[in-house]
Design a protein around this motif. Structure first.
Motif, PDB file in Angstrom:
ATOM      1  N   ALA B 429      43.183  12.285  58.970  1.00 57.99           N
ATOM      2  CA  ALA B 429      42.398  13.420  59.457  1.00 57.99           C
ATOM      3  C   ALA B 429      42.480  13.512  60.971  1.00 57.99           C
ATOM      4  N   LEU B 430      42.350  12.376  61.640  1.00 50.65           N
ATOM      5  CA  LEU B 430      42.406  12.401  63.100  1.00 50.65           C
ATOM      6  C   LEU B 430      43.804  12.772  63.584  1.00 50.65           C
ATOM      7  N   PHE B 432      45.969  14.620  62.001  1.00 52.98           N
ATOM      8  CA  PHE B 432      46.123  16.050  61.742  1.00 52.98           C
ATOM      9  C   PHE B 432      45.388  16.867  62.790  1.00 52.98           C
ATOM     10  N   LEU B 433      44.208  16.391  63.181  1.00 55.91           N
ATOM     11  CA  LEU B 433      43.438  17.117  64.186  1.00 55.91           C
ATOM     12  C   LEU B 433      44.162  17.141  65.526  1.00 55.91           C
ATOM     13  N   VAL B 434      44.709  15.989  65.914  1.00 62.72           N
ATOM     14  CA  VAL B 434      45.452  15.925  67.183  1.00 62.72           C
ATOM     15  C   VAL B 434      46.651  16.879  67.123  1.00 62.72           C
ATOM     16  N   LEU B 436      46.955  19.554  65.255  1.00 65.34           N
ATOM     17  CA  LEU B 436      46.437  20.921  65.264  1.00 65.34           C
ATOM     18  C   LEU B 436      46.066  21.355  66.676  1.00 65.34           C
ATOM     19  N   LEU B 437      45.394  20.470  67.388  1.00 62.99           N
ATOM     20  CA  LEU B 437      45.005  20.791  68.764  1.00 62.99           C
ATOM     21  C   LEU B 437      46.240  20.972  69.632  1.00 62.99           C
ATOM     22  N   HIS B 438      47.232  20.129  69.399  1.00 61.39           N
ATOM     23  CA  HIS B 438      48.458  20.265  70.184  1.00 61.39           C
ATOM     24  C   HIS B 438      49.115  21.614  69.936  1.00 61.39           C
TER      25      HIS B 438
END
Lengths: 365, 488, 385
Positions: B429-430, B432-434, B436-438
């Motif tokens: 999850a983390l 994927f979040l990084v 996504l933010l990128h």
């Protein structure tokens, strides 16, 4: 009024607020455990109070529509006093993020990863949130907009599946709790999750003024409350009142009962993944607002240099908080609902009152 | 070869002499004297025989000139120039430094005595590849032509499709030694003026020695060099170029490269091949859904398998669990190492298959499948589920239309696998979040990479997930919405 | 600059996170899957006995696929957790509890230490809330050693039996979360499934039989119910228990004996107070199909069908009344949870009778009304002699 650089639409603002509130809200369900079927009243109190405070802040801010909220604080309260007042918000943000980080960590350690050290999880969280703050506000909002449909789909699916397990009427018997208890529950729900939305006043300048802003805030609060109510009452119905009151993470336990067909059980892990994302979004927004406040209070010219140190500060604070096993529970039920009234109620009221007097003179002059 | 920055002589003999010195030790350099009757050194041609169509030059130009010179004439030079001008477009060059460059462009230059300038005529006679079918972006129903290395032919393919004067094309010569021709194309009125100006500036200021491929131009104009995702799209199909131009994008053609660059681009456009335009919207949407699923499989496949089988055993249905138990028994490696071995082997196989001669290609792929599939499982090195997961992941990554994006996703699988092996779903999850933010923070020449997400209008946003039926689509092309700048 | 530094910071973190660095990983090749557990209690020695029924993989060769083998183990301890941990000394593999479906509690444990058992089960993160808790007549450990007629694994066999209860109705399996919820109430009781071993001549060994139910009151085992009592409990309980249930009912019509397959379609339980007396009105609707008739009947005649329906209704009402009488007067435990219904719908009156519920419950008036509709006649219309 020409659109300022760096603004977002009011729909995006509403989505951001909804995600910020919804990530963490269904974790403990503290009020539900002692208010049971009357908890909707506590949630309504929390929502109404949050909306009221935000409306007061909005009224203050539109007196000087071209300024950011921080500048409005400066104008209303004087530069020195406003800095002191903003420090309360800095402390509040540190408290809330420590609470959120530790809650997420304790959840993971209780349920999924019992032997992983707390520090590793906190460090990973801190790195992720710091990276998010460093990429900027628009990237954060865009990622929320991208992730929100998946969250909504997953949650809608789960709520639908839980509703098939409901076997008792969770609304009965109504009105069996005293007004004092409901008031206390309202205070708790104002602390967590609705009152956290107060810090969104520092993002008001991102969407400009107007009635649509308050409409989007209302919609976000209402939908977050609706989701919380749905989760709570479905948990009551499927687990039963007594088991809900005894469970540490009632909503999670209710999701555990969801079965797809004969063999596919315990799909909660997938939902937890999505739900984790939204809790992390909350910490990201908190950290972002902290950076804005910090650079304003200490008059920092280059905010980019402070993003990493602030991230490490967040890690340090959450690592040092709630070291005993009962600390967090005690904090959430006895300390925080009262201590957080200062930044969430007292200061906005103060700002509104003082602002009405001083700013009228300023904008009238 | 140093360019001599001096004006030309009046005497053609002196000019020829000087040019011969410049092109000394160059066996391709040829000079042809025209003035045999009137005397030597009155007029002469110079060219590089490997570039110029000598036959055409002799037949259309030199022979005609000689014939004209047979007849009585008043002025020698006027006669010669008259013949030259009737042969084709003539360029007058009066700067000495431009003469060798003209020769390298497959031109023949004519020196005329008494004229302090040189007359050049382009006569390319080198062979280029003929227009063929696209190799990478293949489709069933659309047009089948693709770009080639010849810049002018590429441009002609675009001009045949966009017959409007709004189409602007600006040429640049980039590379001090390669003198490569680069053309920037965009539609006036559709493309944002600021972006067009920005691109023009960047291309005009670009300095390098040799420009071989448009990768260098891509590196010049992209916003982030460190991101694994390509921010400039590339295509070998003219129809895709034309669609992009009509949507207000800029296209860059480079001489010598059969790929055109399209900027700005968004992540969603990387996932939509041109095939979608030529099929009915039901099928296009169905395939888009499949493609989104395969995108997730190729990114998260192995990491999800690792997370589930090492951390979240409760999520696997019990009968499947029992099957896993029997297949994993006796395997010496942890799941993560197994997955890593198989993924690496798959990547090696993929790389090897790129460079295989066609003759042995088929047999090696069969051997590879046998080795990895059967033998590794039977010898107890890896278990069957891992082979299936890796194969599915590999096949899924082939469905991504943009090769650059597929490459970056292949690469990003490995960090996600590491995270999954450390913290299970939390790590994923983390991660994927990084990611996504990128992606959300990336820009393609100033335009946000995931732009349509925050645009106004549901139709525009929706069109990046599904293909709307014709009635609901907006008109031809659309201006990009306002560009948010990244303000932390 | 911050972004680059942060991106760079992830690299050593990832390098650190190489396989084996996480303390929470379990490799599938090293595990034994526990699919049923048994908890027994010895009151005299204050000893818990924890037994487990596990499935383990055995590696196959190059030409043989791997196999699964079954393993039953037992260990003692002063507390349940201690005895569960002591089991590890016998295990050559890591025991995984997350796929456990059955918790069998011995009779003595259910009578004397059920609260400890419930605390252990609900506190542990690996025990599934959806697993079934079944009480055994006798020792739980004996059930795990029972033979299975089909040669299948015990847990699969039990699971199949629970699935088949929808065709019979005289056994029941209640998931743990329901028990955990009901367990905490001082007013109402609850039931769980019952298992016992019987000698099977064909197999020359003990086989496990899932039949009947165990009754709990105030957190302790209070008795057993069998047969139709269990069926009636299912019909009056949560929808999950009667929704797929189809049971048989034989009635006599004139001189014919008819067997129907009956299915509950609608269910309404209403509580009220009439002149201070708590009353429960139960209305049930069933749909029936003819399974078997032993002589010719004019099934085309609507009045005959109507008469049959009335007969079946009467039979069902009689069955319900008998069982309700049994619960109220003989077992004297509120297993249907009427206390919760009264508390939810009539809170004020409930407060008055709450303290005396154990004496009020047997006096609660239960009115049962049953409606039956015959919907299917089978594939033949009439049977000729």
């Amino acid at each position: 009024m020409p659109a300022k650089q760096g603004q977002i639409t009011f729909t995006s603002f509403g989505c951001l607020l909804f995600s910020y509130l919804s990530g963490f809200s269904t974790l403990f369900l503290i009020e539900a455990k002692f208010l049971n079927q009357d908890v909707w009243m506590a949630y309504s109190i929390g929502m109404a109070l949050s909306f009221g405070i935000l409306w007061l802040l909005h009224r203050t801010q539109i007196r000087l529509p071209n300024l950011t909220m921080l500048e409005v604080f400066d104008h209303a309260l004087g530069k020195l006093f406003s800095r002191v007042v903003l420090c309360f918000y800095l402390v509040y943000l540190l408290e809330i993020q420590g609470d959120a980080s530790q809650a997420l960590t304790s959840f993971y350690r209780s349920v999924v990863l019992p032997n992983t050290p707390t520090n590793s999880i906190l460090l990973m969280l801190a790195l992720t949130t710091t990276y998010a703050v460093s990429v900027g506000f628009h990237a954060i909002v865009r990622s929320v907009l991208l992730a929100l449909p998946f969250f909504l789909l997953g949650i809608a699916f789960i709520l639908l599946m839980i509703s098939q397990d409901v076997h008792t009427n969770p609304f009965l018997p109504p009105f069996r709790h005293s007004a004092a208890l409901i008031g206390y529950g309202g205070l708790l729900s104002f602390f967590l999750p609705f009152g956290k939305s107060i810090v969104f006043c520092f993002l008001f300048d991102r969407i400009g003024s107007g009635r649509k802003k308050m409409a989007s805030i209302f919609a976000a609060l209402f939908l977050a409350g609706l989701y919380l109510c749905a989760a709570t009452y479905l948990t009551f119905g499927s687990l039963g009142m007594r088991l809900t009151s005894h469970s540490l993470f009632p909503f999670f336990s209710a999701i555990q009962l969801v079965k797809l067909g004969e063999y596919l059980e315990r799909i909660e892990i997938m939902i937890i993944g999505i739900w984790t994302l939204f809790t992390v979004f909350e910490i990201i927004v908190l950290q972002y607002i902290f950076v804005q406040l910090f650079t304003h209070v200490f008059r920092i010219q280059r905010p980019k240099w402070f993003v990493l140190p602030i991230g490490l500060l967040f890690f340090a604070i959450s690592e040092r908080s709630f070291r005993e096993v009962y600390d967090q529970d005690y904090y959430n039920s006895h300390i925080a609902p009262f201590s957080t009234l200062i930044p969430t109620v007292v200061i906005p009221l103060l700002l509104f009152v003082v602002g009405s007097i001083r700013l009228k003179r300023l904008s009238g002059a | 070869m140093q360019q001599q920055a001096r004006p030309l002589h009046r005497s053609s003999a002196a000019n020829i002499q000087a040019l011969q010195e410049t092109f000394s030790d160059n066996a391709s350099f040829v000079t042809r004297d025209l003035s045999c009757r009137t005397g030597p050194d009155r007029a002469a041609f110079a060219y590089l025989d490997v570039l110029v169509d000598e036959k055409l030059l002799h037949q259309n130009v030199i022979r005609k000139m000689n014939e004209d010179l047979e007849l009585p004439y008043d002025q020698f030079d006027l006669k010669v120039l008259g013949s030259l001008y009737s042969a084709g477009k003539v360029e007058v060059i009066d700067d000495w430094s431009a003469v060798p460059e003209f020769l390298y462009q497959a031109g023949a230059v004519l020196f005329v005595d008494g004229h302090p300038c040189v007359y050049g005529i382009l006569m390319p006679g080198y062979d280029t590849r003929s227009i063929g079918e696209p190799k990478i972006e293949v489709n069933v129903r659309g047009p089948r032509d693709s770009f080639i290395e010849d810049h002018d032919k590429n441009l002609s393919m675009i001009y045949r499709r966009l017959k409007t004067s709004d189409l602007k094309s600006l040429s640049y010569i980039i590379g001090t030694q390669s003198r490569t021709k680069v053309t920037l194309l965009y539609m006036e009125g559709k493309m944002d003026r600021e972006l067009a100006a920005k691109l023009r500036r960047k291309l005009a200021d670009f300095q390098c020695d040799v420009l071989l491929a448009n990768t260098q131009i891509e590196e010049l104009i992209q916003d982030s060099a460190y991101s694994p995702f390509p921010q400039i799209a590339n295509t070998e199909r003219p129809d895709r170029v034309v669609t992009s131009l009509s949507r207000g994008k800029a296209v860059i053609l480079t001489d010598g490269t059969p790929i055109a660059l399209i900027a700005p681009t968004t992540f969603f456009e990387m996932l939509h091949p041109s095939e979608d335009m030529y099929e009915r919207f039901h099928f296009a949407n169905f395939i888009r859904i499949i493609r989104t699923i395969t995108l997730f499989i190729s990114l998260f496949g192995p990491s999800l398998y690792i997370a589930l089988t090492t951390f979240h055993l409760e999520m696997i249905p019990t009968p499947l669990m029992m099957a896993f138990l029997t297949s994993k028994a006796g395997i010496p490696f942890p799941t993560f190492v197994e997955a890593l071995i198989m993924e690496t082997a798959f990547e090696i196989l993929r790389e090897a298959s790129l460079r295989l001669p066609k003759v042995v290609g088929q047999s090696v792929s069969i051997v590879g499948a046998l080795i990895i599939g059967e033998a590794a499982v039977q010898s107890g090195i890896v278990s069957r589920p891992v082979v299936i997961v890796v194969a599915m992941t590999g096949i899924s990554s082939f469905t991504i239309p943009s090769f650059g994006t597929a490459l970056s996703i292949r690469l990003l699988r490995f960090p996600l696998m590491l995270l999954a092996s450390y913290a299970g779903v939390l790590g994923m999850a983390l991660g994927f979040l990084v990611l996504l933010l990128h992606l959300c923070s990336l820009h393609s020449i100033g335009v946000p990479y995931l732009n349509p997400i925050s645009a106004d209008g549901w139709k525009k946003t929706l069109q990046n997930y599904v293909r709307l039926p014709a009635r609901l689509r907006n008109g031809t092309g659309s201006r990009e919405p306002d560009y948010d700048k990244n303000i932390p | 600059m911050t972004k680059t530094f942060l991106s760079a910071l992830w690299v050593p973190l990832l390098a650190f996170a190489m396989a084996g660095c996480s303390p929470d990983t379990t490799e599938i090749g090293d595990i034994a899957l526990v699919t049923a557990i048994g908890i027994d209690y010895d009151k005299e020695n204050h000893q818990f006995t924890f037994s487990s029924y596990s499935i383990m993989p055995m590696a196959g060769g190059a030409d043989q696929p791997g196999r699964l083998s079954q393993w039953v183990a037992r260990s003692n301890g002063g507390s349940i957790l201690e005895s569960a941990r002591n089991l590890k000394s016998q295990a050559g593999k890591t025991l995984i509890w997350v796929h456990n479906k059955f918790i069998i509690v011995g009779e003595e444990a259910a009578r004397h230490s059920f609260s400890e058992i419930m605390d252990f089960l609900t506190r542990n993160r690996q025990i599934r809330m959806s697993s079934y808790l079944i009480v055994s007549e006798g020792k739980a450990a004996d059930q795990l050693r029972a033979k299975v007629g089909t040669g299948d694994m015990l847990s699969n066999d039990l699971l199949g039996k629970i699935r088949n209860e929808n065709a019979w109705g005289k056994n029941v399996a209640i998931p743990l979360h329901d028990i955990a919820d009901r367990y905490g109430s001082p007013d109402r009781g609850f039931i769980t499934g019952k298992i016992k071993t019987v000698f099977d001549g064909d197999m020359q060994g003990q086989k496990a039989e899932l039949k009947g139910a165990a009754v709990f009151n105030r957190g302790r085992l209070a008795g057993w119910i069998e047969g139709d009592d269990v069926l009636v409990y299912r019909l009056l309980s949560d929808k999950q228990l009667w929704n797929s249930l189809e049971f048989d009912k034989t009635v006599r019509y004139e001189r014919a004996a008819m067997t129907f397959l009956v299915r509950e379609s609608k269910h309404s339980v209403r509580t009220s107070f009439r002149r201070g007396v708590p009353v429960v009105d139960i209305y049930l609707k069933f749909s029936a199909s003819i399974g078997e008739i032993d002589r010719t009947l004019p099934l085309q005649d609507p009045s005959v069908i109507k008469q049959m329906e009335r007969l079946v209704s009467k039979e069902l009402e009689k069955m319900m009344d008998t069982s309700l009488h049994h619960y109220q007067r003989e077992v004297k435990v509120d297993i249907l949870g009427w206390a919760d219904l009264f508390a939810a719908h009539h809170p004020r009156q409930w407060e008055k009778i709450k303290a005396d519920w154990s004496t009020v419950y047997p006096a609660v008036k239960a009115n049962v009304t049953v409606d039956v509709k015959i919907e299917k006649l089978g594939l033949i219309r009439v049977l000729k002699d």
